[in-house]
Structures are given as C-alpha cells and as structure tokens.
Design a protein around this motif. Structure first.
Motif, short mmCIF file in Angstrom:
data_model
loop_
_atom_site.label_atom_id
_atom_site.label_comp_id
_atom_site.label_asym_id
_atom_site.label_seq_id
_atom_site.Cartn_x
_atom_site.Cartn_y
_atom_site.Cartn_z
N THR A 287 0.84 -1.20 0.00
CA THR A 287 0.00 0.00 0.00
C THR A 287 0.87 1.25 0.00
N GLN A 288 0.27 2.38 -0.29
CA GLN A 288 1.05 3.63 -0.27
C GLN A 288 1.65 3.91 1.10
N PRO A 289 0.90 3.75 2.21
CA PRO A 289 1.54 3.96 3.52
C PRO A 289 2.73 3.04 3.73
N HIS A 290 2.61 1.79 3.32
CA HIS A 290 3.71 0.84 3.47
C HIS A 290 4.92 1.29 2.66
N ARG A 291 4.69 1.71 1.41
CA ARG A 291 5.80 2.13 0.55
C ARG A 291 6.51 3.35 1.12
N ILE A 292 5.75 4.29 1.67
CA ILE A 292 6.37 5.47 2.27
C ILE A 292 7.15 5.10 3.52
N LEU A 293 6.54 4.30 4.40
CA LEU A 293 7.26 3.87 5.60
C LEU A 293 8.51 3.08 5.25
N GLN A 294 8.41 2.22 4.26
CA GLN A 294 9.57 1.44 3.83
C GLN A 294 10.68 2.36 3.34
N PHE A 295 10.33 3.35 2.52
CA PHE A 295 11.32 4.31 2.02
C PHE A 295 11.97 5.07 3.17
N LEU A 296 11.15 5.59 4.08
CA LEU A 296 11.69 6.36 5.20
C LEU A 296 12.51 5.48 6.14
N ALA A 297 12.09 4.23 6.31
CA ALA A 297 12.84 3.31 7.18
C ALA A 297 14.20 2.97 6.58
N GLU A 298 14.25 2.82 5.27
CA GLU A 298 15.52 2.52 4.60
C GLU A 298 16.49 3.69 4.70
N HIS A 299 15.95 4.88 4.95
CA HIS A 299 16.75 6.10 5.06
C HIS A 299 16.45 6.78 6.39
N SER A 300 16.47 6.01 7.47
CA SER A 300 16.03 6.52 8.76
C SER A 300 16.95 7.59 9.34
N ASP A 301 18.11 7.79 8.75
CA ASP A 301 19.02 8.83 9.23
C ASP A 301 18.90 10.11 8.41
N GLU A 302 17.82 10.21 7.59
CA GLU A 302 17.61 11.39 6.75
C GLU A 302 16.14 11.81 6.83
N ALA A 303 15.88 13.05 6.42
CA ALA A 303 14.51 13.57 6.29
C ALA A 303 14.33 14.08 4.86
N PHE A 304 13.10 14.00 4.36
CA PHE A 304 12.83 14.27 2.96
C PHE A 304 11.65 15.20 2.78
N THR A 305 11.64 15.94 1.68
CA THR A 305 10.47 16.73 1.30
C THR A 305 9.45 15.78 0.67
N GLN A 306 8.22 16.26 0.53
CA GLN A 306 7.20 15.44 -0.12
C GLN A 306 7.59 15.11 -1.56
N THR A 307 8.22 16.06 -2.25
CA THR A 307 8.66 15.80 -3.63
C THR A 307 9.71 14.70 -3.66
N GLU A 308 10.63 14.72 -2.73
CA GLU A 308 11.66 13.67 -2.67
C GLU A 308 11.05 12.31 -2.34
N ILE A 309 10.04 12.29 -1.48
CA ILE A 309 9.35 11.03 -1.16
C ILE A 309 8.61 10.54 -2.41
N HIS A 310 7.96 11.44 -3.11
CA HIS A 310 7.30 11.10 -4.38
C HIS A 310 8.31 10.47 -5.35
N GLU A 311 9.46 11.12 -5.51
CA GLU A 311 10.48 10.61 -6.44
C GLU A 311 11.06 9.28 -5.97
N GLY A 312 11.19 9.09 -4.67
CA GLY A 312 11.78 7.87 -4.13
C GLY A 312 10.84 6.68 -4.11
N THR A 313 9.53 6.96 -4.12
CA THR A 313 8.56 5.87 -4.01
C THR A 313 7.73 5.65 -5.28
#
Length: 105
Positions: free
Chosen positions: A22-48
């Motif tokens: 699901t979209q929540p899972h994909r976002i959490l997975q992306f953020l978890a893989e990069h847990s030492d960083e913070a991202f803008t919504q655009t960067e999350i869009h591009e990463g997921t």
C-alpha cells in the motif's frame, strides 16, 4: 483480515497495521531505509513513485498515527519503538539485495 486474540485483547495502538504494497507501506519502507535522513514530499514522491498529490495525504494519516514526524517541509520516520525493528529490517533487506554476488573478481 482477522487478528489474534492476543492482539484483540492487547493495545491495538501498538500493533502496526500497514498492509504490504500500500502507499503507507511504501512510504514507511522508504523512510525506514533512510532513517538517518529527512525528505520533502517531492523527494518522497520521487523515491517511491507515489503520485505527488497522494504523498501529502498519506503522510498526514501516518503522522496522525505517530508513524512519521516532520519539521517544516521535511518528513522522517517517527522515533517509535514500534518502528525501530521495522527500520532495521528494511535496512538489512535493502543491504542484502544490493550485494553483488555475480561480479566477483
């Protein structure tokens, strides 16, 4: 999807109810893989690959559940015991898939 009696009788707030793919899972997975960083919504869009217009709504719902946090324009995975092992699993999984077993000298 049924849950166990232990989960039913316990605190469901501690049970991470995010379905894989699901979209929540994909976002959490992306953020978890990069847990030492913070991202803008655009960067999350591009990463997921999730539509830019959907990212904000998903992040808001995840924030309501205390699964993500943000400061200004930047979002990161929450500092939460429920997510610590999840983030570690995601980093380990992504590291193992990045190993190059076929290009040995």
């Amino acid at each position: 999807m049924p849950i166990s009696i232990d989960q039913f009788e316990g605190d469901l707030g501690d049970f991470l109810e995010i379905q894989e793919g699901t979209q929540p899972h994909r976002i959490l997975q992306f953020l978890a893989e990069h847990s030492d960083e913070a991202f803008t919504q655009t960067e999350i869009h591009e990463g997921t690959g999730i539509k830019r217009g959907s990212v904000g709504a998903v992040l808001s719902r995840l924030e309501d559940r205390s699964l993500v946090r943000h400061h200004g324009r930047y979002w990161a995975i929450a500092e939460d015991d429920r997510l610590a092992s999840y983030a570690a699993q995601q980093r380990a999984s992504s590291a193992s898939t990045a190993d190059d077993y076929y290009n040995e000298e």
